[in-house]
Enzyme design. Structure first.
Site, PDB file in Angstrom:
ATOM      1  N   GLU A 145      -8.712 -12.665  -1.756  1.00 20.99           N
ATOM      2  CA  GLU A 145      -8.462 -12.211  -3.130  1.00 20.99           C
ATOM      3  C   GLU A 145      -7.491 -13.141  -3.865  1.00 20.99           C
ATOM      4  O   GLU A 145      -7.673 -13.424  -5.048  1.00 20.99           O
ATOM      5  CB  GLU A 145      -7.946 -10.766  -3.102  1.00 20.99           C
ATOM      6  CG  GLU A 145      -9.020  -9.787  -2.632  1.00 20.99           C
ATOM      7  CD  GLU A 145      -8.538  -8.346  -2.497  1.00 20.99           C
ATOM      8  OE1 GLU A 145      -9.360  -7.489  -2.141  1.00 20.99           O
ATOM      9  OE2 GLU A 145      -7.337  -8.068  -2.746  1.00 20.99           O
ATOM     10  N   HIS A 171      -4.201  -2.255  -8.036  1.00 22.61           N
ATOM     11  CA  HIS A 171      -5.027  -2.578  -6.859  1.00 22.61           C
ATOM     12  C   HIS A 171      -4.146  -3.360  -5.898  1.00 22.61           C
ATOM     13  O   HIS A 171      -3.310  -4.150  -6.336  1.00 22.61           O
ATOM     14  CB  HIS A 171      -6.232  -3.442  -7.253  1.00 22.61           C
ATOM     15  CG  HIS A 171      -6.865  -4.122  -6.065  1.00 22.61           C
ATOM     16  ND1 HIS A 171      -7.798  -3.491  -5.281  1.00 22.61           N
ATOM     17  CD2 HIS A 171      -6.652  -5.345  -5.504  1.00 22.61           C
ATOM     18  CE1 HIS A 171      -8.141  -4.316  -4.288  1.00 22.61           C
ATOM     19  NE2 HIS A 171      -7.454  -5.443  -4.409  1.00 22.61           N
ATOM     20  N   ASN A 210      -6.293   4.012 -11.848  1.00 21.27           N
ATOM     21  CA  ASN A 210      -5.199   4.292 -10.912  1.00 21.27           C
ATOM     22  C   ASN A 210      -4.132   3.196 -10.886  1.00 21.27           C
ATOM     23  O   ASN A 210      -3.429   3.014  -9.907  1.00 21.27           O
ATOM     24  CB  ASN A 210      -5.741   4.617  -9.507  1.00 21.27           C
ATOM     25  CG  ASN A 210      -6.441   3.436  -8.860  1.00 21.27           C
ATOM     26  OD1 ASN A 210      -6.612   2.404  -9.483  1.00 21.27           O
ATOM     27  ND2 ASN A 210      -6.827   3.598  -7.603  1.00 21.27           N
ATOM     28  N   ARG A 232       0.830  -1.209   0.000  1.00 26.13           N
ATOM     29  CA  ARG A 232       0.000   0.000   0.000  1.00 26.13           C
ATOM     30  C   ARG A 232       0.868   1.265   0.000  1.00 26.13           C
ATOM     31  O   ARG A 232       0.519   2.274  -0.614  1.00 26.13           O
ATOM     32  CB  ARG A 232      -0.999  -0.032   1.159  1.00 26.13           C
ATOM     33  CG  ARG A 232      -2.041  -1.148   0.918  1.00 26.13           C
ATOM     34  CD  ARG A 232      -3.117  -1.191   1.943  1.00 26.13           C
ATOM     35  NE  ARG A 232      -4.096  -0.116   1.820  1.00 26.13           N
ATOM     36  CZ  ARG A 232      -5.091  -0.112   0.941  1.00 26.13           C
ATOM     37  NH1 ARG A 232      -5.236  -1.096   0.083  1.00 26.13           N
ATOM     38  NH2 ARG A 232      -5.944   0.885   0.920  1.00 26.13           N
TER      39      ARG A 232
HETATM   40  P1  CMP Z   1      -9.099  -0.290  -5.819  1.00 25.78           P
HETATM   41  O1  CMP Z   1      -8.008  -0.369  -4.810  1.00 25.78           O
HETATM   42  O2  CMP Z   1      -8.991  -1.227  -6.977  1.00 25.78           O
HETATM   43  O3  CMP Z   1     -10.528  -0.511  -5.106  1.00 25.78           O
HETATM   44  C1  CMP Z   1     -11.715   0.061  -5.582  1.00 25.78           C
HETATM   45  C2  CMP Z   1     -11.495   0.966  -6.745  1.00 25.78           C
HETATM   46  O4  CMP Z   1     -12.552   1.820  -7.095  1.00 25.78           O
HETATM   47  C3  CMP Z   1     -10.355   1.917  -6.412  1.00 25.78           C
HETATM   48  O5  CMP Z   1      -9.130   1.204  -6.401  1.00 25.78           O
HETATM   49  C4  CMP Z   1     -10.510   2.971  -7.512  1.00 25.78           C
HETATM   50  O6  CMP Z   1      -9.771   2.674  -8.666  1.00 25.78           O
HETATM   51  C5  CMP Z   1     -11.991   2.870  -7.895  1.00 25.78           C
HETATM   52  N1  CMP Z   1     -12.700   4.118  -7.678  1.00 25.78           N
HETATM   53  C6  CMP Z   1     -13.331   4.814  -8.637  1.00 25.78           C
HETATM   54  N2  CMP Z   1     -13.886   5.917  -8.120  1.00 25.78           N
HETATM   55  C7  CMP Z   1     -13.634   5.922  -6.794  1.00 25.78           C
HETATM   56  C8  CMP Z   1     -13.950   6.795  -5.718  1.00 25.78           C
HETATM   57  N3  CMP Z   1     -14.671   7.907  -5.904  1.00 25.78           N
HETATM   58  N4  CMP Z   1     -13.514   6.487  -4.481  1.00 25.78           N
HETATM   59  C9  CMP Z   1     -12.792   5.347  -4.273  1.00 25.78           C
HETATM   60  N5  CMP Z   1     -12.454   4.483  -5.272  1.00 25.78           N
HETATM   61  C10 CMP Z   1     -12.871   4.769  -6.509  1.00 25.78           C
END
Ligand code: CMP
Length: 140
Positions: free
Chosen positions: A128, A117, A114, A87
């Protein structure tokens, strides 16, 4: 801290830009070992189930669409305190808030696209990992 395993996904925005190697270098430079890895095209059903905890969130539909928009690389990372360490390497969910040197600061396009994950707890990591890998797929 104990040796742990965490689950990681290199997301479609990153595979599309050929960033798998650069992202893997970040993990390896920080001391995490890639003990399992597979490039897959996630199905809609797989993505929906994987992100089920977010089903009530307004971004859920778009998130499923995005995660199935191209190939992803699913991985198991192993090392000292791997969950928290990963993280740190990833940086904040929103790249606008991510610290310098993190994957999301350097590569992410938006809060949705982003790039990576990572599991948020050892308990979720186990769930997972089991969702994508058999025990025999993981070679430590
Ligand atoms: P991830 O760690 O894959 O878990 C959930 C995903 O939702 C997060 O990363 C983001 O890529 C996606 N996401 C899209 N919009 C939002 C938001 N507003 N807040 C949090 N996660 C979001």
């Amino acid at each position: 801290m104990a040796i742990e395993r965490t689950f990681s996904i290199i997301k479609p925005d990153a595979t599309r830009r050929n960033l798998t190697g650069k992202i893997n270098a970040k993990f390896e430079e920080a001391g995490l070992k890639i003990v399992a890895q597979r490039r897959i095209q996630m199905s809609e059903a797989q993505a929906k189930k994987f992100y089920e905890v977010h089903a009530a969130r307004p971004f859920y539909g778009d998130l499923v669409k995005f995660m199935t928009s191209g190939p992803v690389v699913v991985q198991v990372l192993e090392g000292e305190g791997a969950v928290l360490k990963n993280r740190d390497i990833m940086g904040a969910t929103n790249p606008a808030n991510a610290a310098p040197g993190t994957i999301r600061k350097e590569f992410a396009e938006s809060i949705e696209a982003n790039s990576v994950h990572g599991s948020d707890s050892p308990e979720n990591a186990a769930i997972e990992i089991a969702y994508f890998f058999a025990g025999t797929d993981i070679v430590g």
